[in-house]
Scaffold this motif. Structure first.
Motif, PDB file in Angstrom:
ATOM      1  N   LYS A  66       1.270 -28.093 -57.388  1.00 15.03           N
ATOM      2  CA  LYS A  66       1.163 -26.715 -56.909  1.00 15.03           C
ATOM      3  C   LYS A  66       0.153 -26.605 -55.777  1.00 15.03           C
ATOM      4  O   LYS A  66       0.385 -25.893 -54.797  1.00 15.03           O
ATOM      5  CB  LYS A  66       0.784 -25.784 -58.062  1.00 15.03           C
ATOM      6  N   LEU A  67      -0.960 -27.314 -55.893  1.00 16.70           N
ATOM      7  CA  LEU A  67      -1.955 -27.322 -54.822  1.00 16.70           C
ATOM      8  C   LEU A  67      -1.354 -27.859 -53.525  1.00 16.70           C
ATOM      9  O   LEU A  67      -1.615 -27.335 -52.440  1.00 16.70           O
ATOM     10  CB  LEU A  67      -3.165 -28.160 -55.236  1.00 16.70           C
ATOM     11  N   ASP A 127      -1.081 -33.132 -63.270  1.00 16.33           N
ATOM     12  CA  ASP A 127      -0.155 -33.458 -62.182  1.00 16.33           C
ATOM     13  C   ASP A 127       0.539 -32.205 -61.665  1.00 16.33           C
ATOM     14  O   ASP A 127       0.793 -32.076 -60.471  1.00 16.33           O
ATOM     15  CB  ASP A 127       0.888 -34.481 -62.649  1.00 16.33           C
ATOM     16  N   ASP A 128       0.842 -31.275 -62.569  1.00  8.40           N
ATOM     17  CA  ASP A 128       1.480 -30.018 -62.175  1.00  8.40           C
ATOM     18  C   ASP A 128       0.552 -29.199 -61.275  1.00  8.40           C
ATOM     19  O   ASP A 128       0.999 -28.625 -60.283  1.00  8.40           O
ATOM     20  CB  ASP A 128       1.876 -29.215 -63.407  1.00  8.40           C
ATOM     21  N   HIS A 129      -0.733 -29.175 -61.617  1.00  7.31           N
ATOM     22  CA  HIS A 129      -1.705 -28.461 -60.779  1.00  7.31           C
ATOM     23  C   HIS A 129      -1.790 -29.080 -59.390  1.00  7.31           C
ATOM     24  O   HIS A 129      -1.840 -28.379 -58.379  1.00  7.31           O
ATOM     25  CB  HIS A 129      -3.099 -28.477 -61.413  1.00  7.31           C
ATOM     26  N   SER A 133       0.516 -26.751 -48.142  1.00 11.40           N
ATOM     27  CA  SER A 133       1.611 -26.788 -47.159  1.00 11.40           C
ATOM     28  C   SER A 133       1.813 -25.425 -46.515  1.00 11.40           C
ATOM     29  O   SER A 133       1.989 -25.324 -45.303  1.00 11.40           O
ATOM     30  CB  SER A 133       2.909 -27.228 -47.834  1.00 11.40           C
ATOM     31  N   VAL A 134       1.802 -24.385 -47.329  1.00  4.71           N
ATOM     32  CA  VAL A 134       1.948 -23.021 -46.787  1.00  4.71           C
ATOM     33  C   VAL A 134       0.815 -22.717 -45.820  1.00  4.71           C
ATOM     34  O   VAL A 134       1.035 -22.174 -44.733  1.00  4.71           O
ATOM     35  CB  VAL A 134       2.011 -21.984 -47.935  1.00  4.71           C
ATOM     36  N   MET A 135      -0.407 -23.094 -46.185  1.00  6.21           N
ATOM     37  CA  MET A 135      -1.551 -22.833 -45.306  1.00  6.21           C
ATOM     38  C   MET A 135      -1.428 -23.606 -43.990  1.00  6.21           C
ATOM     39  O   MET A 135      -1.793 -23.095 -42.931  1.00  6.21           O
ATOM     40  CB  MET A 135      -2.860 -23.178 -46.011  1.00  6.21           C
ATOM     41  N   SER A 136      -0.894 -24.818 -44.038  1.00  2.49           N
ATOM     42  CA  SER A 136      -0.678 -25.586 -42.809  1.00  2.49           C
ATOM     43  C   SER A 136       0.347 -24.907 -41.911  1.00  2.49           C
ATOM     44  O   SER A 136       0.166 -24.829 -40.699  1.00  2.49           O
ATOM     45  CB  SER A 136      -0.212 -27.004 -43.136  1.00  2.49           C
ATOM     46  N   VAL A 137       1.420 -24.419 -42.516  1.00  3.69           N
ATOM     47  CA  VAL A 137       2.437 -23.712 -41.730  1.00  3.69           C
ATOM     48  C   VAL A 137       1.824 -22.474 -41.087  1.00  3.69           C
ATOM     49  O   VAL A 137       2.050 -22.198 -39.903  1.00  3.69           O
ATOM     50  CB  VAL A 137       3.667 -23.365 -42.601  1.00  3.69           C
ATOM     51  N   ILE A 177       7.191 -34.350 -50.166  1.00  5.14           N
ATOM     52  CA  ILE A 177       7.820 -33.135 -49.645  1.00  5.14           C
ATOM     53  C   ILE A 177       6.798 -32.102 -49.152  1.00  5.14           C
ATOM     54  O   ILE A 177       6.969 -31.550 -48.068  1.00  5.14           O
ATOM     55  CB  ILE A 177       8.780 -32.517 -50.687  1.00  5.14           C
ATOM     56  N   PRO A 178       5.711 -31.820 -49.896  1.00  6.18           N
ATOM     57  CA  PRO A 178       4.740 -30.847 -49.370  1.00  6.18           C
ATOM     58  C   PRO A 178       4.168 -31.264 -48.012  1.00  6.18           C
ATOM     59  O   PRO A 178       3.973 -30.447 -47.125  1.00  6.18           O
ATOM     60  CB  PRO A 178       3.645 -30.796 -50.434  1.00  6.18           C
ATOM     61  N   LEU A 179       3.925 -32.547 -47.841  1.00  6.33           N
ATOM     62  CA  LEU A 179       3.393 -33.043 -46.568  1.00  6.33           C
ATOM     63  C   LEU A 179       4.428 -32.896 -45.451  1.00  6.33           C
ATOM     64  O   LEU A 179       4.085 -32.536 -44.318  1.00  6.33           O
ATOM     65  CB  LEU A 179       2.972 -34.493 -46.737  1.00  6.33           C
TER      66      LEU A 179
END
Length: 121
Positions: free
Chosen positions: A44-45, A39-41, A50-54, A100-102
């Motif tokens: 992080k993914l 779940d942690d992986h 999210s960073v790549m989308s930004v 949150i990442p989405l």
């Protein structure tokens, strides 16, 4: 929840000229299915994605600059991106727990894609 059996979809593509492409996609899906992640992986993914989308939406700044300087771009792709980001943001906000990442990935997309559309005319 809606789920597609991708393997049956690829079987139906047999003989349609899509054999080679469907085989590559099937192999890719088997590879993804075999990846073991905690779940942690996965969390992080999600943040890396999210960073790549930004980063992807920040690339609209160059098109906005061109639009403002007379080199007008097409408005359809940023309009589709804006609507897509709105839908994903609503989904992320309404999901339990909030995704949150989405949210992080799509909020800049709404703003930058909307500005790109507005400046393309």
């Amino acid at each position: 929840m809606f789920e597609v059996d991708a393997f049956n979809v690829f079987k139906r593509l047999s003989g349609t000229g899509m054999d080679r492409i469907s085989e590559q996609i099937r192999i890719s899906l088997i590879g993804i299915k075999g990846i073991r992640m905690t779940d942690d992986h996965v969390k992080k993914l999600g943040y890396v994605a999210s960073v790549m989308s930004v980063v992807m939406y920040v690339s609209y700044i160059a098109q906005i600059y061109n639009n403002l300087h007379g080199v007008k771009g097409n408005f359809l792709q940023p309009l589709a991106a804006c609507l897509n980001c709105i839908l994903w943001t609503i989904y992320a906000f309404k999901s339990k727990p909030k995704n949150i990442p989405l949210l992080i990935a799509n909020l800049p997309g709404i703003l930058l894609a909307a500005i790109t559309v507005a400046t393309s005319f």
